[in-house]
Design a protein around this motif. Sequence first.
Motif, PDB file in Angstrom:
ATOM      1  N   PHE A 141       0.869  -1.174   0.000  1.00 14.69           N
ATOM      2  CA  PHE A 141       0.000   0.000   0.000  1.00 14.69           C
ATOM      3  C   PHE A 141       0.903   1.220   0.000  1.00 14.69           C
ATOM      4  N   VAL A 142       0.817   2.028  -1.041  1.00 14.38           N
ATOM      5  CA  VAL A 142       1.717   3.157  -1.229  1.00 14.38           C
ATOM      6  C   VAL A 142       0.941   4.464  -1.096  1.00 14.38           C
ATOM      7  N   GLY A 143       1.458   5.379  -0.276  1.00  9.83           N
ATOM      8  CA  GLY A 143       0.797   6.659  -0.122  1.00  9.83           C
ATOM      9  C   GLY A 143       1.732   7.700   0.439  1.00  9.83           C
ATOM     10  N   ASP A 144       1.200   8.909   0.601  1.00 10.48           N
ATOM     11  CA  ASP A 144       2.039  10.040   1.019  1.00 10.48           C
ATOM     12  C   ASP A 144       1.623  10.653   2.344  1.00 10.48           C
ATOM     13  N   THR A 145       0.637  10.090   3.030  1.00  8.13           N
ATOM     14  CA  THR A 145       0.153  10.692   4.269  1.00  8.13           C
ATOM     15  C   THR A 145      -0.027   9.651   5.372  1.00  8.13           C
ATOM     16  N   SER A 146      -0.237  10.156   6.584  1.00  5.20           N
ATOM     17  CA  SER A 146      -0.528   9.282   7.718  1.00  5.20           C
ATOM     18  C   SER A 146      -1.772   8.445   7.465  1.00  5.20           C
ATOM     19  N   VAL A 147      -2.739   9.007   6.756  1.00  2.00           N
ATOM     20  CA  VAL A 147      -3.965   8.267   6.448  1.00  2.00           C
ATOM     21  C   VAL A 147      -3.634   6.984   5.695  1.00  2.00           C
ATOM     22  N   ASP A 148      -2.729   7.080   4.734  1.00  3.97           N
ATOM     23  CA  ASP A 148      -2.367   5.904   3.939  1.00  3.97           C
ATOM     24  C   ASP A 148      -1.612   4.875   4.768  1.00  3.97           C
ATOM     25  N   MET A 149      -0.679   5.337   5.602  1.00  4.63           N
ATOM     26  CA  MET A 149       0.081   4.397   6.430  1.00  4.63           C
ATOM     27  C   MET A 149      -0.819   3.749   7.477  1.00  4.63           C
ATOM     28  N   ASP A 150      -1.753   4.511   8.029  1.00  3.94           N
ATOM     29  CA  ASP A 150      -2.700   3.936   8.982  1.00  3.94           C
ATOM     30  C   ASP A 150      -3.587   2.892   8.293  1.00  3.94           C
ATOM     31  N   THR A 151      -3.954   3.163   7.041  1.00  2.00           N
ATOM     32  CA  THR A 151      -4.751   2.196   6.279  1.00  2.00           C
ATOM     33  C   THR A 151      -3.970   0.913   6.065  1.00  2.00           C
ATOM     34  N   ALA A 152      -2.705   1.051   5.670  1.00  2.40           N
ATOM     35  CA  ALA A 152      -1.868  -0.127   5.437  1.00  2.40           C
ATOM     36  C   ALA A 152      -1.753  -0.973   6.701  1.00  2.40           C
ATOM     37  N   ARG A 153      -1.507  -0.334   7.815  1.00  2.00           N
ATOM     38  CA  ARG A 153      -1.365  -1.067   9.077  1.00  2.00           C
ATOM     39  C   ARG A 153      -2.670  -1.755   9.455  1.00  2.00           C
ATOM     40  N   ALA A 154      -3.780  -1.045   9.335  1.00  2.00           N
ATOM     41  CA  ALA A 154      -5.071  -1.619   9.718  1.00  2.00           C
ATOM     42  C   ALA A 154      -5.459  -2.794   8.834  1.00  2.00           C
ATOM     43  N   ALA A 155      -5.020  -2.755   7.572  1.00  2.00           N
ATOM     44  CA  ALA A 155      -5.356  -3.827   6.629  1.00  2.00           C
ATOM     45  C   ALA A 155      -4.336  -4.947   6.624  1.00  2.00           C
ATOM     46  N   GLY A 156      -3.236  -4.790   7.348  1.00  2.00           N
ATOM     47  CA  GLY A 156      -2.196  -5.807   7.361  1.00  2.00           C
ATOM     48  C   GLY A 156      -1.397  -5.847   6.073  1.00  2.00           C
ATOM     49  N   MET A 157      -1.232  -4.686   5.439  1.00  2.00           N
ATOM     50  CA  MET A 157      -0.490  -4.586   4.181  1.00  2.00           C
ATOM     51  C   MET A 157       0.871  -3.929   4.410  1.00  2.00           C
TER      52      MET A 157
END
Length: 220
Positions: free
Chosen positions: A165-181
């Motif tokens: 999961f690639v992104g530029d904000t905390s929202v993206d990193m939080d999404t990756a962590r929550a999804a196990g990616m």
Amino acid sequence: MPALRAVIFDLDGTLVDSLGDIATAMNHALVQHGLPPHPEDAYLLFVGEGVARLAQRATGGAAPALQGEVLATYHAYYDAHLFDRTRAYPGVVGVLQALQADGVRLGVLSNKSDDFVKRLASRLLPGVAFTAVYGERPGIPRKPDPTAALALAEELGVAPGACGFVGDTSVDMDTARAAGMYGVGVTWGFRTAAELHAHGARAVVFTAEGLLAALRDAGR
């Protein structure tokens, strides 16, 4: 973790530089409704959590009715000016094509309105065969809720642990962590490397070449 078999990308600030058009459209809407505009750099912190939150922040928390009017004006203006200044970041199309050649499946997941996401990806990211491209849709929680990311991984045909999961904000990193990616943060977008690290990025990269290397090295 296994080598990545699929990668989901954020759009704004990750694949395309859209800040100028977003800022221009919202400032137009603010002025039309008697509110002060903001410097373009202010929008670096306004965006990322959907257009309703953008309107809330840009209006300074104005009454909901006024926020709705500003949002409608913004949407109409942005719809007509979607491609005025927005461009793909240098090197990202090459990264996507290289991953595609590796057999990695690709998707896009944004908190931007779904129609805008599809139009931008179609025109600005040519030659890339995304399995699916999604923005904000009714009834589906926005990032960082992992619901949409997990559904997209299923559509890509991979387990979350084999998906980047690639992104530029905390929202993206939080999404990756929550999804196990496997979350990879890029620094050419709207936020800082420090923010990306603080929200659990497994890798933080500064160039398109670095992004490709990080995704290829994941799990090796």
